[in-house]
Design a protein around this motif. Structure first.
Motif: not given
Length: 518
Positions: A162-164, A169-173, A184-194
């Motif tokens: 249930n990641l908001p 967004e916080e897991d990305f620099d 990115a600090y997680s795979l979902p964060a990387a996939y979201y940014q792409m």
């Protein structure tokens, strides 16, 4: 490297699933499983150490065997390993291979002068370097998948947690304040940014994949290097040329590194050409163990022996790297408003993660017997117990509560995955003057609780020849190991939607031991 607190945060995210705990259970097994060690002579005999002496392998095998020495010696055992694998995935087969050289063993044995007027006839001191495990491996696989892609795993993980959107967004620099570039600090964060993973609500969850329907042509590869080596100091004595007792102290050094890649090539996708990821793991460690062994000569024709080997207590450091890359149709992707945009990132690094933990390996015990055929040779065999279910993994890298959770959950995974096993080894040596001929075999039982239809027991077949002169000896041995293993690139909630790679392994080892007496 990233800062420790960032690495710990990333690790906690990884450990939120039982699969990640299971990864450390699998690591404990990887660093504990031993197939066959020793000089060319002992490996030709199936790796038997329990009830045979007079060989440098006894330094790290059954140290009581040092009591048989009546003169000092020095020896070295270079070797060549040829790895051959076949990976079967989604109905397709791919073969791979590589060869490499190594030093299987180097040793020095210093024997005392005989004490004819004493019950303790002689003693010997041994120092050896031995290759206990080889992590060299390579395989690749490919297949057409019409049920899922790797992105489906990332979507399921994000939805299960249930990641908001704010968390992604916080897991990305984007500024690279820690690593010097976007990270990115997680795979979902990387996939979201792409734009590979997209929210369906304002809050984010549930997420869906950019392309949920296209067939993908999947390809993966794995290449590993490294070894678990040990320096061993042993001492043994001989009572009345009948009872032999010895002990050793071993200092192990662990080095392991792998590179793994996986790619989905999309077939007729309106959005994607391909999505891929790679990961690298670098592991270093050092450990210590103890052994105590005895051999009893019942008569000149028959002797029994046994050795107990403590768990190896190992301190381990690792660094884990990941990367995600994607290629889009015409370099564009559908944005949130339905228009085509240029994706801001087509390649992203996942923040490297450092972690430290300690491992307690399995307790081992060997018992064997040797029957001598007068001066024509001998037959030797042994039974080996390995307590895999007793392995332990723990850490002090996290908070006290998380350290305890890591220990408990990894322990539960170990008992769920592995069981204690019993291995059997048999060998024979035939002598004709200064020449020797040897054959051997070993059966290593499947240590897995649930085999998922794949038998993971191992068979080792070996043969060799040797020469024994007054000042010099040489032994040449070849061995073939045959076993099956498996790897699952990703897992989904529905077991029908993903597949595992079935890997057939047939490594061949060729060893040459050269030594001289003094």
């Amino acid at each position: 490297m990233i800062k420790k607190n960032a690495g710990a945060t990333f690790l906690l995210a990884l450990l939120s699933s039982s699969i990640s705990y299971g990864q450390y259970a699998s690591d404990a097994f990887r660093y504990s499983e031993m197939n066959q060690t020793g000089s060319a002579r002992f490996q030709a005999l199936g790796g038997n150490h329990a009830a045979l002496g007079g060989d440098p392998s006894t330094i790290h095998g059954n140290p009581a065997g040092l009591g048989f020495y009546n003169r000092s010696e020095i020896s070295i055992t270079p070797g060549i390993t040829s790895i051959s694998t076949k990976g079967k995935y989604l109905g397709e087969s791919n073969s791979d291979s590589k060869s490499l050289g190594n030093v299987a063993q180097a040793s020095l044995v210093i024997s005392s002068q005989p004490g004819f007027q004493r019950r303790w006839k002689r003693s010997s001191l041994g120092i050896s370097f031995s290759r206990q495990q080889s992590f060299q491996d390579v395989y690749n696989y490919s297949g057409l998948n019409n049920r899922s892609a790797y992105v489906d795993k990332v979507v399921e993980d994000a939805n299960n947690d249930n990641l908001p959107v704010t968390r992604l967004e916080e897991d990305f620099d984007a500024t690279g304040s820690v690593t010097g570039g976007p990270v990115a600090y997680s795979l979902p964060a990387a996939y979201y940014q792409m734009y590979l993973l997209n929210p369906t609500t304002a809050d984010g969850s549930p997420y869906e994949a950019l392309d949920r329907n296209s067939v993908v042509d999947q390809f993966g590869s794995y290449s590993a290097t490294g070894a678990n080596t040990q320096w061993t100091l042993a001492y043994a004595g001989n009572l009345d040329d009948k009872f032999y007792i010895g002990g050793n102290l071993g200092f192990s050094r662990l080095r392991y590194k792998y590179t793994r890649t996986f790619q989905d090539s999309y077939v007729d996708s309106p959005e994607l050409v391909s999505v891929g990821q790679s990961e690298d793991l670098t592991v270093t460690g050092s450990g210590v163990n103890l052994s105590l062994g005895i051999i009893y000569k019942i008569n000149p024709m028959f002797q029994l022996g046994g050795v107990i080997i403590s768990p190896t207590f190992t301190s381990i450091k690792e660094t884990f790297y990941q990367n995600v890359n994607a290629a889009y149709i015409d370099g564009k992707v559908t944005g949130p408003d339905g228009t085509l945009i240029t994706p801001p990132y087509t390649n992203l690094e996942i923040a490297p993660n450092d972690f430290e933990y300690s491992m307690t390996g399995p307790f081992r015990g060997n018992f064997g017997a040797t029957f001598f055929l007068q001066d024509k040779g001998f037959i030797t065999g042994s039974v080996e117990y390995v307590g895999y279910s007793g392995m332990r993994v723990r850490t002090s890298y996290l908070s006290s509560s998380d350290n305890q959770a890591f220990k408990d959950n990894t322990r539960a995974e170990i008992t769920d995955l592995y069981k204690n096993s019993v291995n059997v080894r048999l060998g024979a040596e035939f002598r004709a003057s200064v020449f020797r001929a040897r054959v051997g075999g070993a059966y290593l039982a499947d240590p897995y609780v649930n085999t998922d239809g794949i038998k993971r027991d191992k068979m080792i077949f070996s043969a060799g020849v040797g020469y024994r002169g007054n000042k010099f000896f040489a032994d040449l041995t070849g061995s073939l190991t045959s076993y099956n293993s498996a790897y699952t690139p990703y897992a989904l909630n529905n077991i029908q939607d993903y597949s595992s790679v079935e890997i057939s392994n047939k490594p061949v080892n060729v060893l040459l031991t050269l030594g001289t007496f003094f």
